[in-house]
Design an enzyme around this catalytic site. Structure first.
Site, PDB file in Angstrom:
ATOM      1  N   TYR A  55       0.798  -1.300  -0.006  1.00  0.00           N
ATOM      2  CA  TYR A  55       0.027  -0.074   0.137  1.00  0.00           C
ATOM      3  C   TYR A  55       0.785   1.350  -0.084  1.00  0.00           C
ATOM      4  O   TYR A  55       0.482   2.298  -0.073  1.00  0.00           O
ATOM      5  CB  TYR A  55      -0.866   0.137   1.288  1.00  0.00           C
ATOM      6  N   HIS A 115       1.008 -11.657   2.645  1.00  0.00           N
ATOM      7  CA  HIS A 115       0.005 -11.467   1.816  1.00  0.00           C
ATOM      8  C   HIS A 115      -0.653 -12.154   0.747  1.00  0.00           C
ATOM      9  O   HIS A 115      -1.952 -11.975   0.548  1.00  0.00           O
ATOM     10  CB  HIS A 115       0.639  -9.802   0.993  1.00  0.00           C
TER      11      HIS A 115
END
Length: 294
Positions: A55, A115
Site C-alpha cells: 500500500y 499477503h
C-alpha cells in the site's frame, strides 16, 4: 446481539493478544492522505489500522499513531509482507520485517501477514519461518496469512509441524492468529471461514462493503431502509455477525464515522440469510484460487 458488540470489542487471538473487532483499512489510500484519514479514524474510536508494504503507506500510518496522542499499546497496527519477498523466501522476508519497522518508525507490529500464497512450498515455508523468528525477537506480536486457500492452509499446518521438529519442539513452528480475505455476501468463502473458526483463527474481511459496487441491490437496499441505516452499515454489521473482523476503508470523514456506527441495531437470522448469496464474485485479486505450485 446489538448490545453485545461495541467499538471496543475484541477477539482473543491464538497468540494471546486482543484484536479489535473493527479495523480501518488503508488499501489504495495515497500516502499523503493516509495520516489524516487514520487520525480521523482514531478520533472516532477505531483502534485497529490495517496497512501493507504494497500500500506504500506504512510510514503515514506510523505518523498517525505517533501524533494521535494515544498510547502505542492502545492501537493494533498490521502490515503485510509483499509477494516479491514471499517468493524469495526466508531471507527476503526477514529483511522486509526489519525494513517495515524502520519505515513505520515503530518498535513492533501487532500483526504481520503473508499477503498471498505465491512462491511455491519452499518459499512459503521460509517466509513463515521468518515471521516466527520475528515473534521470538519481539518485532511482531501475532502472525498470520492473507488470501490462502484451504489447500495452502493445510500445507501451512504441515510446515508448522515440520518447523517444530526442526527447531526444537512445540510452539517453535509458530501459531496462526489471523487469516485475512475478501469476504462479503457475494463472496462468502464459507470453507475458509469454517477452517479458521475450528482453530480459533480470527478471520478478517477486507472490501466488506464491496468497494461500493453493489449499492442499490434489492436485498441490500431493502435492509438499509428497514433498519434506517446506510448500505455500508448493513454490510459491516453483516460481517460482524458472521463472526468476521471487517476492515472498511474510506477517506471521507463522515463515512469513516458512519462505518463505526454499527452497534445500535441487529440483523435478524432472516436478514442475514436474505443478504447472503451463492455468487462467487470477488472484486479484488483472488490468490485464494492459485495452485499450490504457484
Amino acid at each position: 446481539m446489538a448490545s453485545t458488540y461495541n467499538i471496543n470489542s475484541t477477539f482473543k487471538l491464538n497468540s494471546g493478544y486482543e484484536l479489535p473487532l473493527l479495523g480501518f483499512g488503508v488499501y489504495q489510500t495515497p500516502p499523503e492522505e493516509t495520516e489524516k484519514v487514520s487520525l480521523e479514524a482514531l478520533k472516532v474510536g477505531y483502534r485497529h489500522i490495517d496497512s501493507a508494504v504494497a500500500y506504500r503507506n506504512e510510514a503515514s500510518c506510523g505518523d498517525a499513531i505517533r501524533s494521535s496522542g494515544l498510547s502505542r499499546s492502545d492501537i493494533f497496527f498490521t502490515t503485510k509482507i509483499p509477494t516479491k519477498a514471499i517468493r524469495e523466501g526466508y531471507e527476503a522476508t526477514r529483511a522486509q520485517v526489519a525494513k517495515s519497522l524502520e519505515t513505520a518508525k515503530v518498535d513492533y507490529f501487532d500483526l504481520i501477514l503473508l499477503h498471498a500464497p505465491y512462491g511455491g512450498s519452499t518459499a512459503r515455508k521460509g517466509a513463515w519461518k521468518a515471521l516466527v523468528e520475528a515473534v521470538e525477537e519481539g518485532k511482531v506480536r501475532s502472525i498470520g496469512i492473507s488470501n490462502y486457500g484451504v489447500h495452502h492452509l493445510d500445507e501451512l499446518e504441515k510446515h508448522i509441524a515440520e518447523l517444530e521438529e526442526e527447531r526444537g519442539g512445540k510452539g517453535k513452528g509458530g501459531v496462526i492468529s489471523v487469516g485475512q480475505y475478501e469476504i462479503h455476501p457475494w463472496c462468502v468463502r464459507n470453507d475458509i471461514v469454517e477452517w479458521c473458526a475450528k482453530r480459533n483463527i480470527a478471520c478478517e474481511a477486507y472490501s466488506p462493503v464491496v468497494q461500493g459496487k453493489r449499492w442499490g441491490e434489492k436485498n441490500l437496499a431493502s435492509l438499509a431502509k428497514k433498519h434506517g441505516k446506510t448500505e455500508a452499515q448493513i454490510l459491516i454489521r453483516w460481517s460482524l455477525q458472521k463472526g468476521l473482523i471487517p476492515l472498511p476503508k474510506s477517506v471521507t470523514p463522515s463515512r469513516i464515522k458512519e462505518n463505526a456506527e454499527i452497534y445500535d441495531f441487529e440483523l435478524s437470522k432472516e436478514d442475514m440469510a436474505e443478504l447472503e448469496t451463492d455468487e462467487y464474485a470477488p472484486v479484488c485479486w483472488d490468490p485464494v484460487k492459485s495452485s499450490i505450485d504457484d
